[in-house]
Design an enzyme around this catalytic site. Structure first.
Site: not given
Ligand SMILES: CCCCCCCCCCCC(=O)SCCNC(=O)CCNC(=O)[C@H](O)C(C)(C)COP(=O)(O)OP(=O)(O)OC[C@H]1O[C@@H](n2cnc3c(N)ncnc32)[C@H](O)[C@@H]1OP(=O)(O)O
Length: 164
Positions: A86, A131-132
């Site tokens: 991750d 955005r993907k």
């Molecule tokens: C601080 C320093 C950092 C420093 C970072 C350092 C490196 C990173 C290391 C750590 C990485 C992590 O663990 S990060 C932490 C874990 N992840 C999280 O907590 C993320 C939680 N989820 C979210 O916040 C949200 O769901 C987002 C931001 C991912 C998406 O929300 P949104 O901005 O409202 O966008 P949304 O309209 O839903 O989606 C946009 C497009 O992406 C697609 N999409 C969205 N999510 C998904 C999904 N899970 N699977 C498939 N497709 C998806 C949608 O279909 C859409 O496609 P289309 O319709 O446009 O085709």
């Protein structure tokens, strides 16, 4: 031996030097100091991590899986491997210029990873559509693959993140 370069053999001691042509990558300077869970404790007993860019600018990592990553006796917990995938694959997207969080992560566990082992992680940003951002990668040592990951990253507005 040159202190910045190690040979590519695996080791049971935490020798996190990169391979020839890998350049150290300062993740904290790049994305802030929030990445404490995996790479924040260089003297700890969970993970010890060093980041690099290879000659093709792909992000690489050397990771030591310490005793506090234990799952099956003597081996790393799957969640520990997933956490490494991750962070490293997500960071690879950042290193490629995308401000992202991880939206979806798929990890296949291929071999049990012995504790105290230093392994490598390789990454590749394979596509960027809207955005993907799709990043692939794997945890490996020599000919053994421990885990393979596919990471769908979603770009976010940098103003929505508090980088410290
Ligand atoms: C601080 C320093 C950092 C420093 C970072 C350092 C490196 C990173 C290391 C750590 C990485 C992590 O663990 S990060 C932490 C874990 N992840 C999280 O907590 C993320 C939680 N989820 C979210 O916040 C949200 O769901 C987002 C931001 C991912 C998406 O929300 P949104 O901005 O409202 O966008 P949304 O309209 O839903 O989606 C946009 C497009 O992406 C697609 N999409 C969205 N999510 C998904 C999904 N899970 N699977 C498939 N497709 C998806 C949608 O279909 C859409 O496609 P289309 O319709 O446009 O085709």
């Amino acid at each position: 031996m040159d202190k910045t370069h190690a040979n590519s053999t695996c080791s049971n001691r935490p020798d996190l030097r990169g391979e020839i042509n890998w350049i150290p990558f300062d993740a904290a300077a790049f994305v802030g100091s929030s990445l404490r869970f995996v790479s924040g404790d260089p003297e700890g007993n969970r993970f010890r991590v060093s980041y690099y860019l290879d000659s093709t600018q792909h992000l690489k990592a050397k990771v030591w899986f310490g005793p506090e990553t234990e799952g099956p006796p003597g081996h790393a917990h799957g969640g520990a491997m997933a956490a490494v995938v991750d962070e490293v694959l997500g960071l690879a997207a950042w290193a490629a210029g995308y401000s992202i969080v991880v939206g979806n992560l798929s990890v296949s566990f291929r071999n049990m990873l012995p504790l105290h082992k230093v392994v490598s992680v390789e990454t590749k940003v394979v596509s960027a559509e809207g955005r993907k951002i799709m990043v692939h990668g794997r945890i490996y040592c020599e000919k053994t693959t421990y885990a393979v990951g596919e990471c769908l990253c979603i770009t976010i507005q940098p103003k929505n993140i508090n980088i410290r």
